[in-house]
Motif scaffolding. Structure first.
Motif, short mmCIF file in Angstrom:
data_model
loop_
_atom_site.label_atom_id
_atom_site.label_comp_id
_atom_site.label_asym_id
_atom_site.label_seq_id
_atom_site.Cartn_x
_atom_site.Cartn_y
_atom_site.Cartn_z
N ARG A 248 57.62 -23.83 50.76
CA ARG A 248 56.47 -24.45 50.12
C ARG A 248 55.62 -25.24 51.11
O ARG A 248 54.39 -25.10 51.14
CB ARG A 248 56.92 -25.38 48.99
N GLU A 249 56.26 -26.07 51.93
CA GLU A 249 55.51 -26.93 52.84
C GLU A 249 54.81 -26.13 53.93
O GLU A 249 53.67 -26.44 54.30
CB GLU A 249 56.44 -27.97 53.46
N LEU A 250 55.45 -25.10 54.43
CA LEU A 250 54.82 -24.27 55.46
C LEU A 250 53.62 -23.51 54.89
O LEU A 250 52.58 -23.40 55.54
CB LEU A 250 55.85 -23.30 56.05
N ARG A 251 53.77 -23.00 53.68
CA ARG A 251 52.63 -22.32 53.07
C ARG A 251 51.50 -23.30 52.78
O ARG A 251 50.32 -22.99 53.00
CB ARG A 251 53.06 -21.63 51.77
N ASN A 252 51.84 -24.50 52.30
CA ASN A 252 50.81 -25.51 52.03
C ASN A 252 50.03 -25.88 53.28
O ASN A 252 48.86 -26.24 53.21
CB ASN A 252 51.45 -26.77 51.44
N GLU A 253 50.69 -25.77 54.42
CA GLU A 253 50.05 -26.11 55.69
C GLU A 253 49.24 -24.94 56.24
O GLU A 253 48.60 -25.05 57.28
CB GLU A 253 51.12 -26.55 56.70
N GLY A 254 49.25 -23.80 55.54
CA GLY A 254 48.42 -22.67 55.93
C GLY A 254 49.12 -21.61 56.76
O GLY A 254 48.47 -20.70 57.27
N HIS A 255 50.44 -21.70 56.88
CA HIS A 255 51.17 -20.70 57.66
C HIS A 255 51.48 -19.47 56.82
O HIS A 255 51.54 -19.53 55.59
CB HIS A 255 52.46 -21.31 58.20
N ASN A 256 51.68 -18.35 57.51
CA ASN A 256 52.12 -17.12 56.85
C ASN A 256 53.64 -17.08 56.87
O ASN A 256 54.25 -17.08 57.94
CB ASN A 256 51.55 -15.90 57.59
N VAL A 257 54.25 -17.05 55.70
CA VAL A 257 55.69 -17.27 55.59
C VAL A 257 56.40 -16.06 55.01
O VAL A 257 55.95 -15.48 54.02
CB VAL A 257 55.99 -18.51 54.71
N VAL A 258 57.51 -15.68 55.65
CA VAL A 258 58.43 -14.69 55.11
C VAL A 258 59.80 -15.34 55.04
O VAL A 258 60.27 -15.92 56.02
CB VAL A 258 58.50 -13.42 55.99
N VAL A 259 60.43 -15.26 53.86
CA VAL A 259 61.74 -15.87 53.65
C VAL A 259 62.77 -14.76 53.45
O VAL A 259 62.57 -13.87 52.61
CB VAL A 259 61.75 -16.81 52.44
N PHE A 260 63.86 -14.82 54.19
CA PHE A 260 64.93 -13.83 54.07
C PHE A 260 66.09 -14.43 53.27
O PHE A 260 66.56 -15.53 53.58
CB PHE A 260 65.44 -13.40 55.45
N GLU A 261 66.55 -13.70 52.27
CA GLU A 261 67.67 -14.13 51.45
C GLU A 261 68.65 -12.98 51.28
O GLU A 261 68.28 -11.90 50.82
CB GLU A 261 67.18 -14.61 50.08
N GLN A 262 69.91 -13.20 51.66
CA GLN A 262 70.89 -12.12 51.63
C GLN A 262 71.36 -11.78 50.21
O GLN A 262 71.88 -10.69 49.98
CB GLN A 262 72.09 -12.49 52.49
N ASN A 263 71.17 -12.69 49.25
CA ASN A 263 71.60 -12.43 47.88
C ASN A 263 70.43 -11.99 47.00
O ASN A 263 69.29 -11.92 47.46
CB ASN A 263 72.28 -13.67 47.30
N HIS A 264 70.71 -11.75 45.72
CA HIS A 264 69.72 -11.18 44.81
C HIS A 264 68.80 -12.22 44.20
O HIS A 264 67.83 -11.87 43.53
CB HIS A 264 70.42 -10.41 43.68
N ASP A 265 69.10 -13.51 44.41
CA ASP A 265 68.28 -14.56 43.81
C ASP A 265 68.31 -15.79 44.70
O ASP A 265 69.09 -15.88 45.64
CB ASP A 265 68.79 -14.90 42.41
N VAL A 266 67.46 -16.75 44.36
CA VAL A 266 67.41 -18.00 45.11
C VAL A 266 68.59 -18.89 44.71
O VAL A 266 69.30 -18.62 43.75
CB VAL A 266 66.08 -18.75 44.85
#
Length: 553
Positions: free
Chosen positions: A123-141
Motif C-alpha cells: 500500500r505505502e509503495l503504491r501510494n508513493e507512486g511506485h510500480n509494485v508486484v507482490v509475490f505470494e506462494q500461497n493462494h491467498d493473503v
C-alpha cells in the motif's frame, strides 16, 4: 549518461563508462585498467566557482535529494562559472547529457510475502507512486495467519531448507494481544457482524482483518498468488557506481518453467515464524520415538493417552501444554528455568498431569528422556516449542546480508543493509513490539527513500550505528539470537521520528502493558477476564476509533 545527485550546498555529477573513457584519453587522467576500461565511477563536484575531480566512495554512493533544503539544480544553458579551462571536460558532458531530477522517482519494486508487513508495504509503495508486484506462494493473503491444517507432508522437525508448510498456526490459537492495539493506524481492527466478537479473537479473525485491508485498499491486483520466489540477486554487482537492480526468479505452482524479471528494488516481507529453531540435545538423532516442532502442531487429539514432553515454556509452549492436559496422560514442560510466572504456577497446580521439569540432558534409544537434575521419564512424543529462525533461502547478497545465530545483518534500524540500501530492505524483522504500526512506519520510510523524498545516513554512519547497537545489547547481556527482540516503546517512537510518523498512542502502550501484567498472573484466563475499561474508553475516544462512530462499539 550523467546522473545528478543534489545535496545541501553542492551538486554531485556521476560520470560513467564511455564519457569517462573519452575524458581520460583527452585530459590524461590515468583512470583506466589494463584493458582500457574505467576502473570506477568518478565525480565532478562543483561548489561555488570551482570544479574538481574526486574519487567515488561508498558514502557518496548514498547521496540523494534532501527534502529539507531548497535546491536549484543546474539547467541549460551552461552556468558561466563552468566555462573556465579547468572545467572544459565538464562542459562536454554537460552538453551531451540531460539533467534528470531524482525527485519523486517511480521505481519498479518487488515485495515478497503478503502477511501484515507485505500488505502494508504494498500500500505505502503504491501510494508513493511506485510500480509494485507482490509475490505470494500461497493462494491467498495473510502469510502466517493463513491457517494450513494439512501438515503430513512436512518434515516433523522442519529441517528442510524450503518448507512445504509456511504457517505455524494451530487450530485453537487465539491472539495474545487485544484487537484494539493491533490494527494499522488508519484501519482499526474492530468487531464485525457475524464474526468472532472477542477482544482476543481466534486466528481466523485476524486473517479476515487482513483480507478486509487488502480489499479496502485494492491490493489484490498487485499480487501474484501461488508463486514462489526462488532467487533474488544483484543484476549489476559489483558496479557500485550504478543504480543497483535485482534479478528475481519466480515460479507459479503449476508452471513447468519459472520467470525471470528485473526490479529496481526488493522488499523482503516473509515473516519469521516458519523456519523451526531446534535445540542441540545429545541423542536427538538416535531417539526413535516421535519428535516434532510446534511448527506442525495443529490439534491435541493425536496425543491422546501419551506421555508428552513439551520443550520450551514461551507462548506456544504454554498454550500447547495447557491444551494437552485434556487428552494426554502426562505433559512434562521442560524449561530453562524453574522460576516461572505466577500464572504458569497456578495452571500447573490445577492439573495433576502437568509437570514442570528442568532442561533435557540427553535422549536415549529406549525412549527415556534424561533431565539435567538426573530425573528421567519414558516419553512417547517430544514437541519442541523452541522458536523460529530467520531464513531467506532465495536471497543472494554476496555475503552482504547474513543470518548469524538468528541475527540478520548488518541492518540499519533492522531494515536497511548499508551496502545495498535502499534498493534492498526488510519489513517485519523486529519481534516483541506492537507490530502493525511499526510495519507501517517501516513501509513509509522505504517508499519515501525509493522516491527520493528522504535520504539515509552515509554508509559509515549506518555501520557505526549498527555497531553501537550490537555493543549495547552485549552490555545488557542479551544473546545474539535475541538481537531483534526489541520490547521497547521508545525505540518504536524513535523509528517513527525518521519519517514524521505519529508516536504510539499512550492508550495503546498502556493496554499492552496491562495485558502483560494480567497474563503474568492469570495465564489461563487473561484473554477473557480483564480490568481495563477506563483505558478502553480512552482508546475508543481517540482519533484511531472516533471517526467510526459510537455505533461501532
Amino acid at each position: 549518461m550523467l546522473l545528478p545527485f543534489y545535496s545541501a550546498g553542492k551538486s554531485l555529477l556521476l560520470l560513467f563508462d564511455h564519457h569517462v573513457q573519452h575524458l581520460c584519453k583527452r585530459h590524461g587522467k590515468n583512470l583506466l585498467d589494463h584493458s582500457g576500461n574505467v576502473t570506477r565511477p568518478w565525480i565532478y563536484q562543483f561548489e561555488s566557482q570551482s570544479c574538481q575531480l574526486s574519487s567515488f566512495s561508498k558514502s557518496e554512493h548514498h547521496a540523494q535529494f534532501s527534502p529539507d533544503v531548497q535546491h536549484n539544480p543546474p539547467t541549460h544553458p551552461i552556468p558561466s562559472f563552468l566555462t573556465s579551462k579547468n572545467c572544459i571536460a565538464f562542459q562536454e558532458i554537460f552538453l551531451i547529457s540531460t539533467m534528470v531530477s531524482e525527485r519523486n522517482l517511480s521505481k519498479n519494486v518487488c515485495i515478497i510475502g503478503t502477511g501484515p508487513s507485505g500488505l502494508v508495504a504494498a500500500r505505502e509503495l503504491r501510494n508513493e507512486g511506485h510500480n509494485v508486484v507482490v509475490f505470494e506462494q500461497n493462494h491467498d493473503v495473510g502469510g502466517q495467519w493463513l491457517y494450513q491444517p494439512k501438515v503430513e507432508h512436512e518434515d516433523p522437525l522442519g529441517r528442510n531448507n524450503i518448507l512445504i508448510v509456511h504457517s505455524s498456526i494451530y487450530a485453537s490459537l487465539r491472539l495474545t494481544s487485544p484487537r484494539e492495539i493491533m490494527g494499522f493506524t488508519d484501519f482499526p481492527f474492530v468487531v464485525k457482524k457475524g464474526r468472532d466478537p472477542r477482544r482476543f479473537p481466534g486466528h481466523k479473525e485476524l486473517l479476515l482483518y487482513l483480507q478486509d485491508f487488502c480489499e479496502y485498499f485494492g491490493l489484490r491486483e498487485m499480487i501474484r498468488f501461488n508463486t514462489r520466489v526462488e532467487y533474488v540477486g544483484m543484476l549489476n554487482y559489483p558496479e557500485f557506481g550504478k543504480d543497483l537492480r535485482w534479478i528475481v526468479k519466480s515460479k507459479e505452482k503449476e508452471a513447468e518453467e519459472g520467470v525471470e524479471e528485473v526490479f529496481d528494488a526488493v522488499v523482503v516481507a516473509t515473516g519469521h515464524y516458519s523456519q523451526p529453531r531446534l535445540p542441540n540435545i545429545k541423542g536427538m538423532d538416535a531417539w526413535r520415538r516421535k519428535q516434532m516442532h510446534s511448527h506442525i502442531y495443529r490439534v491435541p487429539e493425536p496425543f491422546r493417552n501419551e506421555v508428552v514432553v513439551v520443550v520450551g515454556n514461551s507462548l506456544s509452549g504454554q498454550d500447547i501444554g495447557m491444551e494437552l492436559v485434556d487428552v494426554a496422560k502426562e505433559i512434562h514442560l521442560s524449561a530453562k528455568s524453574l522460576d516461572v510466572s505466577e500464572g504458569l504456577s497456578k495452571v500447573i497446580s490445577k492439573h495433576q498431569n502437568l509437570h514442570l521439569c528442568p532442561q533435557i540432558d540427553s535422549l536415549h534409544e529406549d525412549g527415556r528422556v534424561l533431565f539435567v537434575d538426573g530425573t528421567s521419564i519414558d516419553a512417547d512424543t517430544i514437541i519442541y516449542c523452541t522458536g523460529y529462525s530467520y531464513s531467506f533461502p532465495f536471497l543472494d547478497t554476496k555475503g552482504m546480508v547474513i543470518v548469524d545465530d538468528d541475527r540478520v545483518g548488518p541492518l540499519y534500524e533492522h531494515t536497511f543493509p548499508p551496502s545495498l540500501a535502499p534498493s534492498l530492505s526488510f519489513v517485519g524483522i523486529p519481534r516483541k513490539l506492537i507490530g502493525f504500526p511499526f510495519f507501517e512506519s517501516q513501509a513509509k520510510w522505504i517508499a519515501q527513500l525509493l522516491s527520493g523524498k528522504r535520504t539515509l545516513p552515509s554508509w559509515d554512519e549506518m555501520m557505526q550505528s549498527i555497531k553501537e547497537f550490537y555493543r549495547s545489547r552485549e552490555i545488557d547481556g542479551i544473546p545474539k539470537h535475541n538481537t531483534h527482540d526489541l520490547a521497547n516503546f521508545e525505540y518504536c517512537d524513535k523509528y517513527a521520528d525518521y519519517i514524521g510518523f505519529p508516536h504510539l498512542e499512550e492508550w495503546r502502550k498502556e493496554l499492552c502493558l496491562s495485558v502483560l501484567r494480567n497474563a503474568d498472573k492469570n495465564l489461563d484466563t487473561y484473554r477473557d477476564s480483564y480490568d481495563d475499561s477506563e483505558m478502553l474508553q480512552e482508546a475508543y475516544q481517540s482519533p484511531h476509533f472516533a471517526h467510526l462512530g459510537p455505533e461501532t462499539f
